[in-house]
Design an enzyme around this catalytic site. Sequence first.
Site, PDB file in Angstrom:
ATOM      1  N   GLU A  35      17.148   2.166  16.910  1.00 58.33           N
ATOM      2  CA  GLU A  35      16.528   3.603  17.399  1.00 58.33           C
ATOM      3  C   GLU A  35      16.244   3.537  18.961  1.00 58.33           C
ATOM      4  OE1 GLU A  35      12.718   4.251  15.505  1.00 58.33           O
ATOM      5  OE2 GLU A  35      13.522   3.961  13.368  1.00 58.33           O
ATOM      6  N   ARG A  60      11.966   0.020   7.504  1.00 60.32           N
ATOM      7  CA  ARG A  60      12.540  -0.397   8.766  1.00 60.32           C
ATOM      8  C   ARG A  60      13.985  -0.159   8.685  1.00 60.32           C
ATOM      9  NH1 ARG A  60       8.447   0.317  10.274  1.00 60.32           N
ATOM     10  NH2 ARG A  60       6.930  -0.958  11.284  1.00 60.32           N
ATOM     11  N   ARG A 115       0.920  -1.092   0.065  1.00 60.29           N
ATOM     12  CA  ARG A 115       0.111   0.130  -0.087  1.00 60.29           C
ATOM     13  C   ARG A 115       1.006   1.284   0.086  1.00 60.29           C
ATOM     14  NH1 ARG A 115      -2.192  -3.150   4.137  1.00 60.29           N
ATOM     15  NH2 ARG A 115      -4.283  -4.056   3.853  1.00 60.29           N
ATOM     16  N   ILE A 116       1.665   1.399   0.992  1.00 64.17           N
ATOM     17  CA  ILE A 116       2.825   2.516   1.000  1.00 64.17           C
ATOM     18  C   ILE A 116       3.514   2.801  -0.386  1.00 64.17           C
ATOM     19  CG2 ILE A 116       4.368   3.864   2.055  1.00 64.17           C
ATOM     20  CD1 ILE A 116       3.436   2.330   4.965  1.00 64.17           C
ATOM     21  N   SER A 135       9.575  -7.279  -5.591  1.00 63.20           N
ATOM     22  CA  SER A 135       8.986  -7.735  -4.390  1.00 63.20           C
ATOM     23  C   SER A 135       9.054  -9.300  -4.815  1.00 63.20           C
ATOM     24  CB  SER A 135       7.527  -7.177  -4.294  1.00 63.20           C
ATOM     25  OG  SER A 135       6.826  -7.320  -5.441  1.00 63.20           O
ATOM     26  N   HIS A 138      11.886   9.274  12.984  1.00 58.10           N
ATOM     27  CA  HIS A 138      10.859   8.501  12.643  1.00 58.10           C
ATOM     28  C   HIS A 138       9.554   8.962  12.484  1.00 58.10           C
ATOM     29  CE1 HIS A 138       9.700   3.786  13.247  1.00 58.10           C
ATOM     30  NE2 HIS A 138       8.856   4.367  12.662  1.00 58.10           N
TER      31      HIS A 138
END
Length: 315
Positions: free
Chosen positions: A263, A234, A151-152, A172, A281
């Site tokens: 992080e 990520r 989606r993103i 992908s 982030h």
Amino acid sequence: MTRLWPQSVLEKMAQLHDMTFDPADRPLEPTEIAQAMRDFDILCPTITDRITAGMFSVDGLRVRMIANFGAGHEHIDLEAAKAAGVTVTNTPDVLTQSTAELGILLMLMAARRAGEGERQLRARGWPGWHPTHMMGRSLHGAHLGLIGYGRIAQATARMASDLWDMKISYHSRRPVPDGSDPLHATYVESLPMLLRSVDVLSLQCPGGPATHHLLNAEMIALLKRDAILINTARGSVVDEAALADALGEGRLAGAGLDVYEREPAVHPGLRALDNVVLLPHLGSATIETRTAMGLRALANIDAFVSGREPADRVA
């Protein structure tokens, strides 16, 4: 609740459920999360909370549902949750637009050297306008490659196409079905082939062991010297030390990063470079999106306690 959510969501949650949270809004220690799984029926974690297999095997496990605040769920051991009979949900869809917007922001900032320019100006180092000062590059007509095409990624590709008429390719696990992609993006089966051809590479794949350091030194070396790397996925997908070396040695033109492997720590080599944009982030950090995420989690909780199947169940 391991962290504070937007106030409007907290107020609605308080009307419906007996909830406990830390007003100091600090990250919980693993022992505190494990104890919460003994004390509460429902746990609401975020991506910064690692829910390991051992936490599901503690004596006196009470938790029956984990309602995650976020779309990603690689920080939760889903197999252990299933084995323990614990339902796990996430909050997909609602953060697509805001995360894609941030990816576009990073592309433009990196291409036009915006972060570097602002730092120069704030440090009173701007010498004044002249024809060759801090020239970046245009994104119009450039080739955008995406790793992952969910989606993103598709929202990012649509914006890039609309804004700059960019050529779109992606890699992908499998291509999207014929006729289901209005952008008609080109599927590239070979990751090295994609890397060699793109002007901008945007990471949109999930984290976890399967993609850990997918962009290592060998893969980064395949990118063009004038290419730009964007990561809103990520931090673990990128070998940060290898990226810092490539950027520092001029083997890669620039990068825009919103996520990091450890992080809130950021590799010191990246901090020292001008040709990388570093954001803390912020992918889903709009009032509208974070509120929608909370309401989506609350809807999953309400379905669960009412005996209905949560819409966003992942385990």
